[in-house]
Design a protein around this motif. Sequence first.
Motif, PDB file in Angstrom:
ATOM      1  N   TRP A   1      -9.392  -7.484   0.274  1.00 35.38           N
ATOM      2  CA  TRP A   1      -9.156  -8.493  -0.760  1.00 35.38           C
ATOM      3  C   TRP A   1      -8.633  -9.783  -0.145  1.00 35.38           C
ATOM      4  N   LYS A   2      -7.684  -9.667   0.782  1.00 27.92           N
ATOM      5  CA  LYS A   2      -7.145 -10.849   1.457  1.00 27.92           C
ATOM      6  C   LYS A   2      -8.240 -11.592   2.224  1.00 27.92           C
TER       7      LYS A   2
ATOM      8  N   LEU B   1     -12.747  -0.644   0.999  1.00 33.58           N
ATOM      9  CA  LEU B   1     -12.336   0.704   0.594  1.00 33.58           C
ATOM     10  C   LEU B   1     -13.512   1.680   0.657  1.00 33.58           C
TER      11      LEU B   1
ATOM     12  N   SER C   1      -8.163  -1.722   0.937  1.00 31.76           N
ATOM     13  CA  SER C   1      -8.631  -2.583  -0.154  1.00 31.76           C
ATOM     14  C   SER C   1      -7.818  -3.878  -0.181  1.00 31.76           C
ATOM     15  N   LEU C   2      -6.543  -3.805   0.170  1.00 31.16           N
ATOM     16  CA  LEU C   2      -5.724  -5.024   0.200  1.00 31.16           C
ATOM     17  C   LEU C   2      -6.175  -5.954   1.320  1.00 31.16           C
TER      18      LEU C   2
ATOM     19  N   GLY D   1       0.821  -1.215   0.000  1.00 30.09           N
ATOM     20  CA  GLY D   1       0.000   0.000   0.000  1.00 30.09           C
ATOM     21  C   GLY D   1       0.849   1.257   0.000  1.00 30.09           C
TER      22      GLY D   1
ATOM     23  N   VAL E   1      -5.012   5.174   2.246  1.00 30.04           N
ATOM     24  CA  VAL E   1      -6.220   4.411   2.589  1.00 30.04           C
ATOM     25  C   VAL E   1      -6.365   3.159   1.710  1.00 30.04           C
ATOM     26  N   LEU E   2      -5.587   3.087   0.629  1.00 31.01           N
ATOM     27  CA  LEU E   2      -5.683   1.928  -0.261  1.00 31.01           C
ATOM     28  C   LEU E   2      -5.317   0.623   0.436  1.00 31.01           C
TER      29      LEU E   2
ATOM     30  N   ALA F   1     -12.408  -6.168  -1.329  1.00 32.22           N
ATOM     31  CA  ALA F   1     -11.578  -4.987  -1.606  1.00 32.22           C
ATOM     32  C   ALA F   1     -12.458  -3.761  -1.811  1.00 32.22           C
ATOM     33  N   PHE F   2     -13.528  -3.921  -2.605  1.00 31.08           N
ATOM     34  CA  PHE F   2     -14.414  -2.782  -2.869  1.00 31.08           C
ATOM     35  C   PHE F   2     -15.159  -2.366  -1.600  1.00 31.08           C
TER      36      PHE F   2
END
Lengths: 171, 119
Positions: free
Chosen positions: A67-68, A79, A63-64, A51, A59-60, A75-76
């Motif tokens: 996603w994990k 975020l 999303s990781l 990130g 802040v991204l 992720a969506f």
Amino acid sequence: VNLLELALYFALLSLLSVGGLPSVMPEMQRYVVELKGWLTPADFMQAFAVGQAAPGPNVLITSLIGWKVAGLPGAFVALGAMCLPAAVLAWWVADLWDRFKDSPWRRAVQRAIAPVVIGMILSGGVVLATPGAPDWRLWLIAGLAAGGMLVTKLNPLWLLTAGGVLGALLL
Amino acid sequence: MTDPMSEAAPVAGPQRVGGAVWRCECVGGFVWVLALFMVYNDLSSYETLREIVIGVGAAGAGLFIGTAIKLARPLAKKPAALVIIAACFLFVAVARYSLVIVLPVGIAIALFAALRDWL
């Protein structure tokens, strides 16, 4: 993992993120790694590193994590949940904040928030540099990066790159 | 105001320009960060790559620490501020209390101190 749980948790974090994402990193790590066990300490640190390495807002990292935990929908959801409540609150509070610009209460609130946020950001750094058991090598890299930031005007990307090189040499 | 770094920018700054810039930054960053993480997931079995990424993470943690020290410099001569910083650090980083408890209590105590001109 329930997407609703992910959304509710990140929405709560969003409302607590006084001072930006660094101030909620300890809480994110506590919940995602220690309480829920969604990620291992090493996974969390690697998500944080990726990130940091990517352009765009900090802040991204959410999303990781999403996603994990729950794949692309995660992720969506993570975020969106992290961004939306704070954006709505900022939109709502911005006018109010301007209206009270001469109020002694506003000045008191500004003075009060500063040390709390500093304590949170400091905690975020220390928690991230201690992903599992304390490791002097990670503390050394973190200390050198902090020192580099304080005594030089180097772009932080150089400090992150140096951290990567030291990681390859020391770890 | 709560603000995970920049999502409040479109509303706090000039709406049209700030919003467009932020959308580009966030969408581009989102795609980039997912792509990077996908590549990293595929290659994470390489020990050296894992060590590099962990090193980058530790350096990122160091940047947080450096930021906190930089922000704390103007407060260095205010003992009440230093006590609040230390207390927040102890409760969050050492005792691992939830932010849901520490943040409101910390702000309430700090507000009390600020109203008495201790900060």
